[in-house]
Design an enzyme around this catalytic site. Structure first.
Site, PDB file in Angstrom:
ATOM      1  N   LYS A   1      52.129 -45.598  65.539  1.00  0.00           N
ATOM      2  CA  LYS A   1      51.224 -44.546  65.065  1.00  0.00           C
ATOM      3  C   LYS A   1      51.659 -43.144  65.496  1.00  0.00           C
ATOM      4  O   LYS A   1      51.413 -42.176  64.790  1.00  0.00           O
ATOM      5  CB  LYS A   1      49.789 -44.811  65.525  1.00  0.00           C
ATOM      6  CG  LYS A   1      49.111 -45.910  64.711  1.00  0.00           C
ATOM      7  CD  LYS A   1      47.606 -45.853  64.838  1.00  0.00           C
ATOM      8  CE  LYS A   1      46.949 -46.917  63.970  1.00  0.00           C
ATOM      9  NZ  LYS A   1      47.158 -48.284  64.503  1.00  0.00           N
TER      10      LYS A   1
ATOM     11  N   GLU B   1      39.305 -39.370  62.734  1.00  0.00           N
ATOM     12  CA  GLU B   1      38.401 -40.452  63.102  1.00  0.00           C
ATOM     13  C   GLU B   1      39.230 -41.540  63.763  1.00  0.00           C
ATOM     14  O   GLU B   1      40.458 -41.575  63.643  1.00  0.00           O
ATOM     15  CB  GLU B   1      37.727 -41.033  61.858  1.00  0.00           C
ATOM     16  CG  GLU B   1      38.622 -41.926  61.001  1.00  0.00           C
ATOM     17  CD  GLU B   1      39.742 -41.167  60.311  1.00  0.00           C
ATOM     18  OE1 GLU B   1      39.568 -39.946  60.093  1.00  0.00           O
ATOM     19  OE2 GLU B   1      40.783 -41.782  60.018  1.00  0.00           O
TER      20      GLU B   1
ATOM     21  N   SER C   1      55.107 -53.658  65.166  1.00  0.00           N
ATOM     22  CA  SER C   1      54.469 -52.335  65.138  1.00  0.00           C
ATOM     23  C   SER C   1      53.947 -51.853  66.487  1.00  0.00           C
ATOM     24  O   SER C   1      53.831 -50.657  66.703  1.00  0.00           O
ATOM     25  CB  SER C   1      53.339 -52.324  64.110  1.00  0.00           C
ATOM     26  OG  SER C   1      52.417 -53.370  64.360  1.00  0.00           O
TER      27      SER C   1
HETATM   28  C1  LIG Z   1      46.869 -49.473  63.756  1.00  0.00           C
HETATM   29  C2  LIG Z   1      47.885 -50.512  63.907  1.00  0.00           C
HETATM   30  C3  LIG Z   1      48.312 -51.305  62.811  1.00  0.00           C
HETATM   31  C4  LIG Z   1      47.699 -51.199  61.442  1.00  0.00           C
HETATM   32  O1  LIG Z   1      47.862 -49.974  60.808  1.00  0.00           O
HETATM   33  P1  LIG Z   1      48.862 -49.785  59.592  1.00  0.00           P
HETATM   34  O2  LIG Z   1      48.527 -48.435  59.080  1.00  0.00           O
HETATM   35  O3  LIG Z   1      48.592 -50.872  58.592  1.00  0.00           O
HETATM   36  O4  LIG Z   1      50.242 -49.882  60.115  1.00  0.00           O
HETATM   37  C5  LIG Z   1      49.320 -52.228  63.017  1.00  0.00           C
HETATM   38  N1  LIG Z   1      49.873 -52.404  64.238  1.00  0.00           N
HETATM   39  C6  LIG Z   1      49.492 -51.686  65.304  1.00  0.00           C
HETATM   40  C7  LIG Z   1      50.147 -51.939  66.617  1.00  0.00           C
HETATM   41  C8  LIG Z   1      48.480 -50.719  65.185  1.00  0.00           C
HETATM   42  O5  LIG Z   1      48.100 -50.006  66.249  1.00  0.00           O
END
Ligand SMILES: *Cc1c(COP(=O)(O)O)cnc(C)c1O
Length: 403
Positions: A96, A118, A383
């Site tokens: 993010k 938000e 992610s």
């Molecule tokens: C917020 C988050 C997501 C989901 O958000 P996307 O916009 O779909 O990428 C996925 N993995 C992690 C670690 C997150 O913090």
């Protein structure tokens, strides 16, 4: 005839990906969105902006993050080779920050003093508070009181980083109301503040901006994978909440012969309210000012959704994913709560990497795919890291029973 590359062609000038996307918002918000689009398209492509963002990524965020071959996980399954793009090693432990630093840099070029957003689970709030601290800006995070009670550690982080957490009490007091509240705060003071969205969602230009900022993940991975293996990956797998980490890793591969899998949270099952799989179970509709695939209730309103991973429980999906799904370029996939927890433990035990529960959905699907495609390579966008989830998993799915 000159054909523009995909990333220049989509979205079009009105923010559409085919019939998806757009900016269906009240006139005052529409005006502000147009101003941001114009500013982004000029400043965001300038030499100064691009080189400054590259410096920030290298020296503050710790990019590039590595691509790692998960050999023990692969050997255990005995199928296709699984590689991980390690966004868990990005500063703050998830992808993010990639778009938050971009949005905050744009705000600084525009002379803004405050970032507004938000947050639901708090992950976007923490990333934006980090970016605001870096740039010396004020930060205001709107959060439903229900979420504030549930996500105490992230509320603490935001406050330590200097952000103001604004409690939202109206309606269900969760993410949807927090979005409305944040938009109102921004429109009340658009000269001094910038709204910084948390995924590839919302009215144009946000899905485009966030996709572009996140595409660093895919551009790095493409180069790294080719350096490792001499070819492109056969398959690319990412979890999808709003869709920002998926958009980031998919974007540079859309015109390549790679299969793209968008892994949605199947939660507890197929019943309405038990999952958040907008492509699998949703219908075309509108949410938060854009046209996409939405999970709706009997009244046609965005419905209540559920996933074990709070970052995935959004009743819509980014318009670009809806478009790529509609045209058959993107393959929808899924993993339920149990599969995600199994993958969470598998990656922890076999590789020494504790993944976020969101990312564990992508790992779970990759493990399934490895069995179906034993001679192919699979690149997973990992992610985020799982520090935020360890207490919950330990208490609810104890290692003695699950690992
Ligand atoms: C917020 C988050 C997501 C989901 O958000 P996307 O916009 O779909 O990428 C996925 N993995 C992690 C670690 C997150 O913090």
């Amino acid at each position: 005839m000159q054909v523009k590359p995909y990333l220049r062609q989509f979205p079009d000038e009105t923010g559409h990906f085919g019939r998806f996307g757009g900016a269906d918002v009240p006139p005052e918000i529409a005006r502000q969105c147009e101003r941001i689009a114009e500013a982004y398209l000029t400043i965001g492509n300038s030499y100064d902006f691009v080189s400054q963002l590259r410096e920030i990524r290298r020296h503050f965020q710790g990019r590039p993050t590595p691509v790692y071959y998960a050999k023990r996980l692969t050997d255990k399954i005995g199928g296709g080779r699984i590689y991980l793009k390690r966004e868990d090693l990005n500063h703050t432990g998830a992808h993010k920050l990639n778009h938050c630093m971009g949005e905050a840099l744009l705000a600084s070029y525009l002379g803004k003093k405050k970032l507004i957003a938000e947050t639901g689970a708090g992950q976007h709030g923490v990333a934006l508070a980090t970016a605001a601290a870096y740039f010396g800006m004020d930060c205001e995070i709107h959060m439903g009181t229900v979420d504030i009670a549930k996500q105490h550690p992230n509320v603490v982080r935001m406050e330590i980083l200097g952000a103001k957490v604004v409690p939202v009490t109206r309606g269900q007091a969760t993410l949807k109301e927090a979005v409305d509240s944040a938009f109102e705060a921004w429109v009340a003071d658009p000269e001094n503040s910038l709204y910084a969205i948390g995924s590839v969602v919302g009215p144009h230009p946000f899905p485009m901006m966030v996709r572009d900022f996140q595409s660093v993940v895919g551009f790095e991975a493409k180069e790294q994978f080719q350096q490792m293996m001499g070819v492109l990956p056969d398959n690319i797998v990412a979890c999808v909440g709003g869709g920002s980490n998926a958009a980031g890793i998919f974007a540079p591969f859309v015109e390549d012969p790679c299969t793209l899998y968008a892994v949605e949270p199947l939660g507890r099952g197929a019943e309405p309210g038990d999952n958040a799989a907008s492509l699998a179970y949703g219908h075309e509709g509108d949410i938060h000012g854009f046209h996409t695939m939405v999970l709706t209730d009997d009244d046609g309103e965005p419905s209540a959704v559920y996933s074990i991973a709070s970052g995935l429980d959004y009743p819509g999906v980014g318009p670009e994913h809806a478009y790529l799904f509609d045209t058959g370029r993107l393959t929808p996939a899924g993993a339920d709560d149990r599969q995600a927890v199994h993958a969470f433990y598998a990656l922890s035990r076999l590789e020494g990497i504790i993944p976020a529960l969101e990312s564990a959905h992508a790992v779970a699907y990759a493990m399934e795919l490895a069995q179906q495609k034993p001679h192919e390579s699979i690149l997973v966008n990992l992610s985020g890291r799982g520090d935020k989830d360890v207490d919950f998993v330990y208490d609810n799915y104890p290692p003695q029973q699950w690992a």
